[in-house]
Motif scaffolding. Structure first.
Motif, PDB file in Angstrom:
ATOM      1  N   SER A 183       1.590   6.719   9.531  1.00  0.00           N
ATOM      2  CA  SER A 183       2.978   7.197   9.443  1.00  0.00           C
ATOM      3  C   SER A 183       3.519   7.024   8.031  1.00  0.00           C
ATOM      4  N   ALA A 184       3.191   5.893   7.442  1.00  0.00           N
ATOM      5  CA  ALA A 184       3.651   5.635   6.077  1.00  0.00           C
ATOM      6  C   ALA A 184       3.059   6.648   5.111  1.00  0.00           C
ATOM      7  N   LYS A 185       1.803   6.991   5.296  1.00  0.00           N
ATOM      8  CA  LYS A 185       1.167   7.963   4.417  1.00  0.00           C
ATOM      9  C   LYS A 185       1.814   9.331   4.531  1.00  0.00           C
ATOM     10  N   GLN A 186       2.249   9.686   5.736  1.00  0.00           N
ATOM     11  CA  GLN A 186       2.907  10.976   5.927  1.00  0.00           C
ATOM     12  C   GLN A 186       4.270  11.018   5.248  1.00  0.00           C
ATOM     13  N   ILE A 187       4.946   9.870   5.313  1.00  0.00           N
ATOM     14  CA  ILE A 187       6.264   9.797   4.669  1.00  0.00           C
ATOM     15  C   ILE A 187       6.105   9.910   3.144  1.00  0.00           C
ATOM     16  N   MET A 188       5.043   9.282   2.626  1.00  0.00           N
ATOM     17  CA  MET A 188       4.801   9.280   1.183  1.00  0.00           C
ATOM     18  C   MET A 188       4.505  10.691   0.721  1.00  0.00           C
ATOM     19  N   ASP A 189       5.094  11.111  -0.376  1.00  0.00           N
ATOM     20  CA  ASP A 189       4.916  12.489  -0.837  1.00  0.00           C
ATOM     21  C   ASP A 189       3.475  12.731  -1.244  1.00  0.00           C
ATOM     22  N   GLY A 190       3.080  13.965  -1.125  1.00  0.00           N
ATOM     23  CA  GLY A 190       1.691  14.344  -1.395  1.00  0.00           C
ATOM     24  C   GLY A 190       1.256  14.074  -2.814  1.00  0.00           C
ATOM     25  N   GLU A 191       2.187  14.221  -3.759  1.00  0.00           N
ATOM     26  CA  GLU A 191       1.828  14.012  -5.170  1.00  0.00           C
ATOM     27  C   GLU A 191       1.388  12.581  -5.405  1.00  0.00           C
ATOM     28  N   SER A 192       2.096  11.620  -4.803  1.00  0.00           N
ATOM     29  CA  SER A 192       1.738  10.214  -4.967  1.00  0.00           C
ATOM     30  C   SER A 192       0.392   9.919  -4.325  1.00  0.00           C
ATOM     31  N   GLN A 193       0.158  10.574  -3.131  1.00  0.00           N
ATOM     32  CA  GLN A 193      -1.131  10.363  -2.487  1.00  0.00           C
ATOM     33  C   GLN A 193      -2.263  10.898  -3.342  1.00  0.00           C
TER      34      GLN A 193
END
Length: 791
Positions: free
Chosen positions: A509-519
Motif C-alpha cells: 500500500s505504501a508503495k502505491q501511495i509513493m509516486d512512480g518517479e520516486s520508485q
C-alpha cells in the motif's frame, strides 16, 4: 594573514589532535611549538613542515628517534642574567642540560652525515646548533644534575667541604662517646640529632646540668631537652663557620657562572629553540607511528585523494577506512543516505585531514595520499540551536551559510552537513540546490550531506558534481560505514520494515501511495548498487593479479640485477686470479731455468744430469693450477673411487709426467714406484693408470755402473787434488753413486790444512740428496774421511 579561520579548528576538533601529540613531547620549548601550531596556506611553509615530519619519521625508523631528554624552559633564566641577576644551581643545571643536549644531538646527526643519509631539513637545523664546548664543560664540572655545586667547582669549595667533613666527624665521635659511654644513662634516647643546624643529644629534664652546654629545644612533653654538650660547642662553632664559608663560596661560584653565560645568551636560547624543534619533530613521528600515518603529497592542482582515510580521533582498530576524493573529476560531492551511516564522519575526516596536512602533520591514510592547499576551509556541521541569539536550528544553519557564501572563493573547501535541513522539505531542497549552484559558480570545492531525494538527481545533472552514499547492509539492518562514490543513497524503509515484521499488504500500500518517479529512482539506485558491487569484485580480483605481477616483475628485476653483478664480480675475480697465476708461473719458470743454467755452468758440462732434468720438469709441471670444478665432478669422483691399483701395474706419475711400475703399497694412500733406476713413494692421487707398452718393457735392474759404463766405487779419494777440481769431482761422484743406488759412500779428503775438508763438508750441507754425514770411525780414517748417507 597566513593562517586559516580559527572557527574551523573548533568545528573539526583540530585541537583534540594536538592533545594526542603533546603526550610525546619532553621539552617545554617543544610544547610551545605545538601550542603555536595552526594550519597555514603558504605552500613553502607547509612543504618545510611536511619535510621535517618526513625526516623525523625516517630517523625514528632508522635509530629510534632524535635523542632529546626532558628540558625545561630556560627563557626566564636568560632574561634574569641579562639584567644582571644570578641564577641558582637548579637553573644553571637546566641550562647545562640544554648545552649537553645540543652537543649530543649534533654528534647524533653527524653520524648520519658520515653514512651519507639524505634528509630534507634535518641538517639545516643541525647547522643552527652552537656547541659552546668550553662553557658546557665548565657548567658540567661545577654543577651536577640536581643543581648542586660540585667539589670540582673551585679549589676553595673542595677545601671547605673537606674541613666540614672533618669537623662533623670530630663532633660525632665526641657525641658517640657520650651516647655509648657511662653517661648514656642520663639520656632519654641513644641518638645524635640536629637542632638549629647544630648537633645535639636528647637529655632527660632532671639531668640537664650533667653535660653543661646549650639547650636548643625540648620535646612536646618537656621531659626531654635537646642539649649541645659543652665539649662540642667549640666544634659546632667551627663547623658553623665552615658552613657559612661554604655558602659564601657557593654564592660566588653561582655568580661567576651566571656572568659567564651572558656573552652567549643568544646562542643558548637559540639552542633551546632548535632542541624544541627537534622534540616537536620527534613527537610528530611518534604520533605517525601510533596512527600508522603518512606524510601526504601536495598536489599542485588541488586534487585531494586520501587513500584509506581514517578519522584520527576514532578507535583505529575499529574505524572503517574510506577513499575520499575531490577536485580532479568533480569539485562537488553530494552524500545521501540514512542517519547514523557515517556521512558526517566522512565530512569531518576530509576536513580534519586537510587541516592536519596544512599544519605539517602526518595523516592517517594510505601511502601516496594527496592533499591540496586551500586558503580557507569552511564547515557547517551540527544541529544545535543558537540559544544566545534565539535562533532555531534552520536559522542557525542559514546564518553560518550566509557568512560562508560571502567569503568563499575558488581556493576554498566547504563542508555542509544536512544542507537545507530544519524547514519544509520542498523549500529546503530548493535552497540546497541554489546554494550548491552558487558555490559551483565560484568554483569552490564542496562536500555536502543531505536527505533530500531531489539532490540525488542534482548529482547527475550538474557538471563536476558526483553523487555518493554510505553503504547500508539490509541483511543486518546496520550501516557498513563504507563510502560509495558515484552511487546515491536510497531509502531502505520498505526493506527494513519487511524484515522487522511489517505485513506485506501494508508495504504494498505504501508503495502505491509513493509516486512512480520516486520508485523508479529507488530501482535505479538498487541497480547501480548491484552493478557497483560486481565492478568492485572484478576490480579487486584484477588488482590482486596486478599486484602479484608487479611483485613478480620486481623480484625478477632484482634477481637479474643480482645475477649480473655476481657474474661481473666472478669474472673480475677469475681474471685477477688468472693473471696472478700467470705471473707466478713466469717467476717460477724463470727461477727454474736460472737454476738449470747455474748447475750447467758449475758442472762444467754441456748437458745437465738426468735427475736434475727430471726434478726441473717436475717443478714446471707443478706450475699447472688444479681445476676445482673437476674435483666437484661426481662422475670423475666415482671413477676415481672405482680405480684400484695393485703391485706390478704400470702407472703415470702425474707430477713428474713419467711412467713407472708399482712395487708395493707403503701407506693408506701411498705407493712405492719404480721410476727408471729410482724408487720413490708417491701419493695415490698423483698416480694415473696407463695401458702397458707393447711390447711390455722388462723391469730394470739396479746397476753400479756410471753413465760411461765403468764401475762406481763406494769410496772417493780426493787427497792431493786441487780444491776446485776436488769439488767438481765430488759433485759428479755423488750423482753417479745416487744413480748406482748406493745408500752410503765414503769421501776421503785427508787432514792437511783442513781447507779441502771444510769445502767438502760445506758442499755436503747444501746437497739436496744427502740425508746426513759424519767423520769416519778412528780405525777408518777419523776426521780425514767423511761417511755420507743418502735420502
Amino acid at each position: 594573514m597566513n593562517e586559516l579561520n580559527k572557527d574551523i579548528l573548533t568545528t573539526l576538533e583540530f585541537n583534540q589532535v594536538k592533545s594526542q601529540i603533546v603526550q610525546h613531547l619532553v621539552t617545554d620549548q617543544g610544547k610551545e611549538e605545538l601550542q603555536r601550531l595552526v594550519p597555514v596556506k603558504d605552500k613553502l611553509v607547509i612543504t618545510s613542515y611536511l619535510e621535517e615530519t618526513d625526516d623525523a619519521m625516517k630517523v625514528l625508523r632508522l635509530r629510534g628517534g632524535i635523542p632529546i631528554p626532558k628540558v625545561e624552559n630556560i627563557q626566564p633564566h636568560m632574561k634574569r642574567i641579562e639584567i644582571g641577576a644570578d641564577l641558582n644551581g637548579v637553573e644553571l643545571a637546566q641550562i647545562s642540560r640544554v648545552l649537553s643536549t645540543a652537543a649530543e644531538v649534533d654528534r647524533f646527526l653527524a653520524e648520519f652525515k658520515e653514512d651519507e643519509t639524505q634528509f630534507y631539513r634535518l641538517y639545516d637545523w643541525q647547522e643552527q646548533l652552537t656547541a659552546l664546548p668550553v662553557l658546557r664543560k665548565r657548567l658540567k664540572a661545577a654543577i651536577d644534575e640536581d643543581g648542586r655545586v660540585t667539589d670540582d667547582a673551585s679549589a676553595e669549595i673542595k677545601n671547605i667541604r673537606r674541613n666540614i667533613a672533618r669537623s662533623e666527624q670530630s663532633i660525632r665521635e665526641n657525641l658517640d662517646g657520650i651516647i655509648h659511654g657511662k653517661q648514656a644513662r642520663y639520656l632519654s634516647d641513644a641518638l645524635v640529632t640536629m637542632r638549629n643546624e647544630r648537633y645535639v643529644i636528647p637529655v632527660r629534664q632532671e639531668n640537664r646540668n650533667v653535660f653543661g652546654g646549650v639547650v636548643h629545644d625540648q620535646s612536646s612533653s618537656g621531659q626531654t631537652l635537646f642539649i649541645e654538650p659543652g665539649q662540642v660547642v667549640e666544634l659546632n662553632n667551627r663547623l658553623r663557620q665552615y658552613q657559612i664559608a661554604e655558602r659564601d663560596e657557593v654564592a660566588r661560584i653561582l655568580a661567576e657562572l651566571s656572568a659567564e653565560l651572558v656573552p652567549s645568551r643568544k646562542e643558548i636560547l637559540h639552542n633551546a629553540y632548535v632542541i624544541g624543534k627537534f622534540d616537536f619533530m620527534n613527537a610528530k613521528a611518534r604520533f605517525a607511528k601510533d596512527l600508522k600515518a603518512v606524510v601526504p603529497v601536495i598536489n599542485q592542482e588541488n586534487h585531494v585523494y586520501f587513500k584509506e582515510a581514517r578519522h584520527p580521533l576514532l578507535d583505529q582498530s575499529k574505524v572503517v577506512a574510506n577513499d575520499i576524493m575531490i577536485g580532479e573529476d568533480y569539485q562537488a560531492v553530494v552524500i545521501t543516505g540514512p542517519n547514523t551511516g557515517g556521512k558526517t564522519i566522512t565530512l569531518k575526516t576530509l576536513g580534519l585531514l586537510q587541516l592536519m596536512g596544512q599544519a605539517g602533520l602526518p595523516i592517517p591514510a594510505g601511502e601516496d595520499s594527496q592533499m591540496g592547499i586551500f586558503n580557507e576551509v569552511f564547515a557547517d556541521i551540527g544541529d544545535e540551536q543558537s540559544i544566545e541569539q534565539n535562533l532555531s536550528t534552520f536559522s542557525s544553519h542559514m546564518t553560518t551559510i550566509v557568512e560562508v557564501l560571502e567569503k568563499v572563493d575558488e581556493n576554498s573547501l566547504v563542508l555542509f552537513d544536512e544542507l537545507g535541513a530544519g524547514t519544509d522539505p520542498q523549500e529546503g531542497a530548493a535552497l540546497a540546490i541554489a546554494i550548491l549552484d552558487d558555490l559551483a559558480a565560484k568554483q569552490a570545492y564542496v562536500m555536502a550531506t543531505t536527505h533530500y531525494p531531489e539532490l540525488k538527481v542534482y548529482g547527475y545533472n550538474r557538471p563536476k558534481t558526483v553523487n555518493a552514499s554510505v553503504e547500508f547492509d539490509v541483511d543486518t539492518l546496520r550501516p557498513t560505514y563504507k563510502l560509495l562514490i558515484g552511487v546515491p543513497g536510497r531509502s531502505n524503509a520498505f526493506e527494513i520494515s519487511r524484515r522487522l515484521g511489517l505485513r506485506s499488504t501494508l508495504i504494498d500500500s505504501a508503495k502505491q501511495i509513493m509516486d512512480g518517479e520516486s520508485q523508479d529512482l529507488n530501482e535505479m539506485i538498487t541497480d547501480l548498487e548491484n552493478r557497483r558491487k560486481m565492478a568492485e569484485t572484478e576490480y579487486l580480483e584484477l588488482r590482486h593479479y596486478v599486484s602479484e605481477s608487479e611483485q613478480l616483475h620486481k623480484e625478477l628485476q632484482e634477481a637479474y640485477q643480482y645475477f649480473y653483478e655476481e657474474r661481473e664480480n666472478e669474472l673480475a675475480k677469475a681474471r685477477n686470479k688468472a693473471n696472478d697465476i700467470v705471473e707466478q708461473a713466469k717467476d717460477k719458470s724463470d727461477e727454474i731455468i736460472s737454476n738449470l743454467r747455474k748447475m750447467q755452468q758449475q758442472s762444467g758440462q754441456k748437458n745437465v744430469k738426468e735427475n736434475e732434468l727430471i726434478q726441473a720438469k717436475s717443478e714446471l709441471n707443478q706450475l699447472q693450477q688444479p681445476e676445482d670444478h673437476l674435483k666437484k665432478n661426481k662422475v670423475l669422483q666415482k671413477a676415481k673411487k672405482e680405480k684400484q691399483f695393485k703391485a706390478g701395474d704400470e702407472v703415470l706419475v702425474i707430477p713428474y709426467n713419467q711412467r713407472g711400475d708399482l712395487l708395493d703399497k707403503v701407506g693408506k694412500n701411498k705407493w712405492q714406484v719404480q721410476l727408471g733406476i729410482l724408487k720413490m713413494d708417491v701419493d695415490e692421487e698423483d698416480l694415473q693408470a696407463v695401458a702397458p707398452k707393447e711390447p711390455e718393457t722388462p723391469k730394470r735392474h739396479v746397476s753400479t755402473l756410471n753413465s760411461t759404463g765403468s764401475h762406481v766405487s763406494s769410496q772417493l779419494d780426493l787427497r792431493g787434488k786441487h780444491y776446485e777440481d776436488a769439488l767438481n769431482e765430488l759433485d759428479q761422484y755423488l750423482d753417479a753413486a745416487i744413480l748406482a743406488g748406493y745408500p752410503q759412500v765414503t769421501i776421503v779428503h785427508g787432514k792437511g790444512t783442513g781447507a779441502l775438508r771444510k769445502g767438502v763438508l760445506d758442499y755436503l750441507k747444501n746437497h739436496r740428496s744427502v740425508k746426513s754425514f759424519e767423520f769416519a770411525p778412528a780405525n777408518q780414517g777419523g776426521n780425514g774421511a767423511t761417511e755420507v748417507k743418502f735420502k
